[in-house]
Design a protein around this motif. Structure first.
Motif, PDB file in Angstrom:
ATOM      1  N   ALA A  47       0.828  -1.205   0.000  1.00 55.98           N
ATOM      2  CA  ALA A  47       0.000   0.000   0.000  1.00 55.98           C
ATOM      3  C   ALA A  47       0.863   1.255   0.000  1.00 55.98           C
ATOM      4  N   VAL A  48       1.923   1.238   0.820  1.00 59.16           N
ATOM      5  CA  VAL A  48       2.828   2.391   0.908  1.00 59.16           C
ATOM      6  C   VAL A  48       3.585   2.586  -0.407  1.00 59.16           C
ATOM      7  N   MET A  49       4.109   1.505  -0.958  1.00 59.92           N
ATOM      8  CA  MET A  49       4.903   1.593  -2.189  1.00 59.92           C
ATOM      9  C   MET A  49       4.037   1.961  -3.386  1.00 59.92           C
ATOM     10  N   ALA A  50       2.804   1.448  -3.412  1.00 59.57           N
ATOM     11  CA  ALA A  50       1.898   1.791  -4.508  1.00 59.57           C
ATOM     12  C   ALA A  50       1.539   3.273  -4.454  1.00 59.57           C
ATOM     13  N   ALA A  51       1.300   3.796  -3.244  1.00 58.62           N
ATOM     14  CA  ALA A  51       0.984   5.211  -3.082  1.00 58.62           C
ATOM     15  C   ALA A  51       2.162   6.085  -3.495  1.00 58.62           C
ATOM     16  N   VAL A  54       6.003   3.441  -6.753  1.00 58.41           N
ATOM     17  CA  VAL A  54       7.207   2.637  -7.009  1.00 58.41           C
ATOM     18  C   VAL A  54       6.977   1.706  -8.200  1.00 58.41           C
ATOM     19  N   SER A  55       7.909   1.707  -9.115  1.00 60.24           N
ATOM     20  CA  SER A  55       7.798   0.869 -10.307  1.00 60.24           C
ATOM     21  C   SER A  55       9.195   0.568 -10.850  1.00 60.24           C
ATOM     22  N   ASP A  63       8.438  -4.589 -19.703  1.00 62.97           N
ATOM     23  CA  ASP A  63       7.348  -3.650 -19.450  1.00 62.97           C
ATOM     24  C   ASP A  63       7.461  -3.062 -18.039  1.00 62.97           C
ATOM     25  N   PRO A  64       6.819  -1.902 -17.817  1.00 62.42           N
ATOM     26  CA  PRO A  64       6.803  -1.337 -16.456  1.00 62.42           C
ATOM     27  C   PRO A  64       6.104  -2.298 -15.492  1.00 62.42           C
ATOM     28  N   ALA A  65       6.635  -2.405 -14.282  1.00 58.88           N
ATOM     29  CA  ALA A  65       6.057  -3.303 -13.277  1.00 58.88           C
ATOM     30  C   ALA A  65       5.847  -2.531 -11.988  1.00 58.88           C
ATOM     31  N   PRO A  66       4.698  -1.811 -11.889  1.00 59.44           N
ATOM     32  CA  PRO A  66       4.430  -1.043 -10.667  1.00 59.44           C
ATOM     33  C   PRO A  66       3.974  -1.947  -9.535  1.00 59.44           C
ATOM     34  N   LEU A 368       0.916 -13.571  -2.433  1.00 60.01           N
ATOM     35  CA  LEU A 368       0.804 -12.121  -2.225  1.00 60.01           C
ATOM     36  C   LEU A 368       2.087 -11.412  -2.636  1.00 60.01           C
ATOM     37  N   PHE A 369       3.216 -11.987  -2.260  1.00 54.11           N
ATOM     38  CA  PHE A 369       4.517 -11.392  -2.571  1.00 54.11           C
ATOM     39  C   PHE A 369       4.684 -11.205  -4.076  1.00 54.11           C
ATOM     40  N   GLU A 370       4.241 -12.214  -4.841  1.00 54.41           N
ATOM     41  CA  GLU A 370       4.361 -12.126  -6.295  1.00 54.41           C
ATOM     42  C   GLU A 370       3.283 -11.219  -6.883  1.00 54.41           C
ATOM     43  N   TRP A 371       2.056 -11.317  -6.364  1.00 55.04           N
ATOM     44  CA  TRP A 371       0.940 -10.534  -6.909  1.00 55.04           C
ATOM     45  C   TRP A 371       1.188  -9.036  -6.772  1.00 55.04           C
ATOM     46  N   THR A 372       1.709  -8.608  -5.629  1.00 52.41           N
ATOM     47  CA  THR A 372       1.926  -7.176  -5.412  1.00 52.41           C
ATOM     48  C   THR A 372       3.022  -6.618  -6.321  1.00 52.41           C
ATOM     49  N   GLY A 373       3.902  -7.488  -6.800  1.00 53.37           N
ATOM     50  CA  GLY A 373       5.024  -7.023  -7.616  1.00 53.37           C
ATOM     51  C   GLY A 373       6.239  -6.653  -6.777  1.00 53.37           C
ATOM     52  N   ILE A 374       6.137  -6.783  -5.456  1.00 52.83           N
ATOM     53  CA  ILE A 374       7.273  -6.451  -4.594  1.00 52.83           C
ATOM     54  C   ILE A 374       8.438  -7.404  -4.863  1.00 52.83           C
ATOM     55  N   SER A 375       8.116  -8.660  -5.195  1.00 53.12           N
ATOM     56  CA  SER A 375       9.174  -9.629  -5.494  1.00 53.12           C
ATOM     57  C   SER A 375      10.022  -9.158  -6.668  1.00 53.12           C
TER      58      SER A 375
END
Length: 515
Positions: A47-51, A54-55, A63-66, A368-375
Motif C-alpha cells: 500500500a505504501v509503495m503503490a501510493a 514505485v515501479s 514492461d513497467p512493473a508497478p 501475495l509477494f508475487e501478486w503485489t510485484g514487490i518480489s
C-alpha cells in the motif's frame, strides 16, 4: 592452569553465545505464524509503495512493473477468491503428497528401518566411524525417523567396537544433521526444494524449471566427502575428549527398536533379498523404457534430460517405493491384503500433516509477494545493488552461504527457511547471471551444518535427551563442544568443494550447469 583457565573462558563465551541464540530463537513465532506476519507486512508495504508510485522494468517482459496495493477493495476481493487456487497450485504440495504415498508404504512396511539396521549391523570395526558417517549422510529418506533409528544404532555400534556409545550418538547426529542435504538419492525434500526454486525463478523467467535431479552430481560427491571429513574430525579431534563421555554406572542407554524387530531375522533377510530383486527389475524397466526415441518416458523429439522421467520424478519415485515397500511388506507378513495398502498410504499423509499446514501459510505469503510485484522490485533493486558492488557471482554466492548459515541458527526448518528466502535470493542472483540450481546447491551447504550447533533445532534437543540416557549431567554445552568443531570443518570442506566445482565449471546435475 592457564590452559585450563583459557578453556573454561572459551566455554563460558560459547555458553553465553548459545544462551543468546536460544533467547532470540524462543522469541520467534512458529513458522506458520511467521509467514502470516510477513503476509501482513508485505500487504502494508504494498500500500505504501503503490501510493509512492514505485515501479521498475520487468526483466522478463521489459514492461513497467508497478507495485500493486494489496489493501484496496478489489485486491482484497481477488486475494480471498484466489486463496484456494494459491494453495492447491503451490508447487511442493502436490509433489510431496504424491511421493509420500509411495514412501509411506516402504516406511510402514519396516523396509527403511531394516535397511538402515542391516547396513550397519556387520560393520568392520576399523570402518565403524566411516560407516556411521556415510549411513547418516544417506538417511534422508527416513526424515526425522533417521534420528530415532540411527542415533541409538550408532551408540550400539561404537560400544560394540570398544568406543564410547555417547560419541557414537554424537557422530550419528552430526552425520544426519550436518550432511543431510548431501545425498546421492532423490528424496521428498529434493522435490520440495526444486518446486520452491522453480516458483522463485519464474518471477524473472516464466519458463524456468528447477528439477529435483539438478544437484545430484554435486550431492553425491558431497556425501562421500562429508563422511570422510567427519571421520577424520572424529578420530583426530573428538576422540581426544572421548574420555569425557563415560556413561554413568547405572545408565542403560536407549535401545534401537522399531517395527522391524517383530520379524525373525531369517524372514527379514529373505525379504530384503527379494526386495532388492524387485528394485533391480523396476530400475531395469526404466532403463529399457528410455531406449526407444519415441518412448513416453522421453520428452519431445526424444529428449532425455527434459523428459517425462526427469520432470515427473515424483511419480516415478512414488511408484518405486510402492513396489519395493509392497514386496517387503508381503514377504514379511505385514501386508495381509490389498486393503492394507491404502492404510499405509494414509499414515504417510498423516506424518506430513504439520508440513501441509505450514504450506498453506507459505503459499499465501508467496502468492501475495508475487501478486503485489514487490518480489520483482526487490529482485531488480537487489540485482542493481550487486552490480554496483561489482562483486563476482562467486563472491556473492559465498556471502549467501554465510548469511543463510546465520539465519539457520534461528529458523532451523530447511523447508521454511528456503521458502522464505528463495523468492528473494533466486531472482536477485538470476539477474546477475547465477543459475537457480546453483543457488539451491549453495543453500544446501548453509542449511545443513549450523543445525548441529543450535539449541533451536528439535533434533538437537532430542540428541541431548539421548545423551542423558547415558550420562545425566550431559547438556547443551556437552553436545555443542563436540559438534562445533565437526560442523565448522564440514562446512569449510563443503564450501571448498563447491569452490572447486565452480572453478572447474562442472555440472551440478544432469543438464544443470554450475555457471
Amino acid at each position: 592452569m592457564n590452559s585450563t583457565s583459557d578453556q573454561a573462558h572459551r566455554s563460558q563465551r560459547l555458553t553465553r553465545f548459545l544462551d543468546g541464540v536460544e533467547r532470540v530463537g524462543n522469541k520467534l513465532p512458529h513458522p506458520f505464524f511467521l509467514f502470516w506476519i510477513l503476509f501482513i507486512v508485505v500487504a502494508v508495504m504494498s500500500a505504501v509503495m503503490a501510493a509512492a508510485g514505485v515501479s521498475v522494468t520487468d526483466p522478463a517482459t521489459g514492461d513497467p512493473a508497478p507495485v500493486k496495493n494489496a489493501l484496496s477493495v478489489g485486491a482484497v476481493r481477488e486475494l480471498i477468491l484466489g486463496t484456494e487456487e494459491s494453495f492447491l497450485t503451490f508447487g511442493p504440495l502436490g509433489t510431496l503428497l504424491i511421493i509420500m504415498i509411495g514412501i509411506a508404504v516402504a516406511d510402514r512396511a519396516g523396509l527403511l528401518e531394516s535397511l538402515a539396521r542391516h547396513a550397519l549391523a556387520r560393520v568392520n570395526p576399523g570402518y565403524a566411524v566411516f560407516a556411521v558417517c556415510l549411513a547418516g549422510a544417506m538417511s534422508k529418506f527416513l526424515s526425522y525417523s533417521a534420528y530415532v533409528i540411527l542415533i541409538p544404532l550408532a551408540a550400539l555400534i561404537f560400544k560394540a567396537v570398544g568406543r564410547s556409545p555417547m560419541l557414537g550418538m554424537i557422530v550419528g547426529f552430526l552425520s544426519i544433521n550436518a550432511a543431510g542435504d548431501a545425498n546421492p538419492f532423490i528424496a521428498a525434500s529434493d522435490v520440495v526444494f526444486a518446486e520452491i526454486a522453480t516458483q522463485a525463478a519464474q518471477i524473472v523467467d516464466p519458463d524456468a524449471v528447477v528439477r529435483p535431479t539438478d544437484n545430484t552430481y554435486f550431492t553425491t560427491v558431497s556425501a562421500i566427502l562429508l563422511a570422510i571429513v567427519l571421520t577424520v574430525v572424529t578420530e583426530k579431534v573428538l576422540s581426544k575428549r572421548e574420555h569425557e563421555l563415560v556413561p554413568d554406572s547405572d545408565a542403560t542407554g536407549p535401545t534401537a527398536g522399531g517395527v522391524s524387530g517383530a520379524v525373525p531375522d531369517a524372514v527379514e533377510v529373505r525379504a530384503l533379498r527379494w526386495t532388492g530383486v524387485a528394485a533391480a527389475v523396476f530400475a531395469g524397466l526404466l532403463v529399457v523404457g528410455m531406449i526407444p526415441a519415441g518412448s513416453p518416458l522421453r520428452g519431445e523429439n526424444g529428449a532425455i534430460l527434459d523428459s517425462t522421467l526427469f520432470n515427473g520424478i515424483a511419480v516415478v519415485l512414488s511408484l518405486f517405493f510402492l513396489v519395493i515397500g509392497s514386496t517387503y511388506a508381503y514377504l514379511t507378513g505385514r501386508l495381509t491384503g490389498s486393503a492394507d495398502l491404502p492404510g499405509f498410504m494414509a499414515d504417510g499423509i498423516k506424518s506430513i500433516a504439520p508440513l501441509l499446514v505450514l504450506f498453506f501459510a507459505v503459499s499465501q505469503f508467496l502468492a501475495l509477494f508475487e501478486w503485489t510485484g514487490i518480489s520483482t522490485v526487490v529482485a531488480v533493486w537487489g540485482a542493481g545493488g550487486l552490480e554496483e558492488l561489482n562483486a563476482p557471482i562467486f563472491i556473492v554466492l559465498m556471502l549467501l552461504i554465510g548469511g543463510i548459515a546465520l539465519l539457520n541458527l534461528l529458523i532451523t526448518s530447511g523447508t521454511a527457511l528456503w521458502a522464505l528466502i528463495a523468492p528473494v535470493v533466486i531472482p536477485m542472483t538470476q539477474l546477475i547471471g547465477a543459475h537457480p540450481e546453483t543457488v539451491m546447491a549453495v543453500y544446501r551447504i548453509a542449511d545443513s551444518c549450523t543445525n548441529s550447533i543450535t539449541p533451536m533445532s528439535a533434533t538437537f534437543v532430542l540428541t541431548v535427551g539421548y545423551l542423558q540416557t547415558y550420562q545425566k549431567k550431559a547438556g547443551i554445552g556437552t553436545l555443542v563442544s563436540f559438534t562445533l568443531p565437526a560442523a565448522l570443518a564440514m562446512m569449510a570442506a563443503w564450501t571448498a568443494l563447491f569452490a572447486i566445482w565452480y572453478a572447474l565449471g562442472l555440472p551440478l546435475g544432469p543438464g544443470a550447469p554450475v555457471r
